[in-house]
Design an enzyme around this catalytic site. Structure first.
Site, PDB file in Angstrom:
ATOM      1  N   SER A 225      18.066  28.546  -3.149  1.00 38.03           N
ATOM      2  CA  SER A 225      17.297  27.359  -3.493  1.00 38.03           C
ATOM      3  C   SER A 225      18.155  26.116  -3.219  1.00 38.03           C
ATOM      4  O   SER A 225      18.618  25.923  -2.100  1.00 38.03           O
ATOM      5  CB  SER A 225      16.831  27.443  -4.950  1.00 38.03           C
ATOM      6  OG  SER A 225      15.818  26.496  -5.222  1.00 38.03           O
TER       7      SER A 225
ATOM      8  N   LYS B 130      -1.404  10.694 -17.953  1.00 34.68           N
ATOM      9  CA  LYS B 130      -0.071  10.496 -18.519  1.00 34.68           C
ATOM     10  C   LYS B 130       0.438  11.728 -19.257  1.00 34.68           C
ATOM     11  O   LYS B 130       1.642  11.984 -19.294  1.00 34.68           O
ATOM     12  CB  LYS B 130      -0.080   9.288 -19.473  1.00 34.68           C
ATOM     13  CG  LYS B 130       1.283   8.867 -19.976  1.00 34.68           C
ATOM     14  CD  LYS B 130       2.169   8.386 -18.832  1.00 34.68           C
ATOM     15  CE  LYS B 130       3.500   7.884 -19.347  1.00 34.68           C
ATOM     16  NZ  LYS B 130       4.385   7.475 -18.239  1.00 34.68           N
TER      17      LYS B 130
END
Length: 262
Positions: free
Chosen positions: A85, A137
């Protein structure tokens, strides 16, 4: 020949893993010292990282390439247990990647993980109250049931980051990559022996032996690595109040390594 040790989870300084992991803030001074070493013929990177923040991975890799171009020095990455990764993102900053046959490489993908606690708090009669300005949000609030539209937004973000990762690997490895892109960029990881066949690494070997073979038995290999306070060497911070956060950081760090059986 300077050796820069890049070992640990990649995370922004100041975060939960900031004092334990790799960030541009902690690595930049090491890279500056290494590339400024008089008489250096190349710079070696000793990489042992399961990944972490894609932003910090990109910033560190970009700094390596900037200094390599500025100082006109080749960069050789040596993989220890794992360069997966974000760790593989760092390895691709080198001109050449060498690994042990049993090293883990690849995992060219993006992952997000978390927990859902909505049933737990409901069991104890706890009501979650959230007030926002902006309808998205509170996306992926772990104390509320997961919404399909939130997951779709997350997947779009992941796809953008994944595209950037794939572009970086393709740019740095070029025609050395072999095989189907769908497999190479699937997020799967392999031993370096298999990675050599796929063009993810350039050779198999060990840092000291390889560098002595190339630059002579008497090659000097000064190591640049982040300094840790005494208690940090045992997984703890320097203050009593930091023990709790440090324990959480240790658990999160452990989770990163365990994905690769380490």
């Amino acid at each position: 020949m300077p050796v820069v040790r890049l070992s640990g989870v990649i995370a922004a300084a100041g975060g939960l893993l900031g004092s334990r992991g790799l960030s541009i803030e902690s690595v930049a001074p090491l890279l500056a010292r290494a590339f400024s070493l008089p008489g250096a013929k190349a710079v070696a990177l000793a990489i042992n990282s399961p990944g972490g923040s894609p932003v910090q991975s990109a910033l560190i890799a970009q700094r390596i390439r900037l200094l390599a171009a500025e100082k006109k020095l080749p960069v050789i990455a040596f993989v220890e247990d794992v360069a997966a990764s974000g760790g593989y993102w760092l390895a691709c900053a080198a001109d050449e990647i060498i690994a042990d046959p049993a090293s883990i490489v690849g995992s060219i993908g993006v992952i997000s993980a978390g927990f859902g606690f909505q049933d737990l708090i409901a069991r104890f009669g706890v009501e979650r109250r959230v007030h926002t300005s902006g309808e998205n949000k509170s996306m992926l609030d772990p104390f509320r049931a997961e919404k399909p539209e939130d997951v779709e937004r997350l997947k779009r973000l992941q796809a953008e980051i994944h595209d950037g990762f794939k572009d970086w690997v393709s740019q740095r490895r070029g025609t050395r990559l072999k095989g189907d892109d769908a497999l190479l960029f699937s997020g799967e990881f392999w031993t370096a022996k298999r990675g050599l066949e796929m063009g993810l690494v350039d050779g198999l070997g060990e840092l000291r032996a390889m560098l002595q073979a190339r630059y002579g038995a008497k090659v000097h290999l000064p190591v640049m690595a982040p300094r840790r306070r005494f208690l940090q060497r045992f997984g703890l911070g320097g203050r009593i109040e930091s023990i709790g956060p440090e324990m959480l950081a240790a658990l999160e760090e452990r989770a990163h390594w365990q994905r690769f059986g380490l």
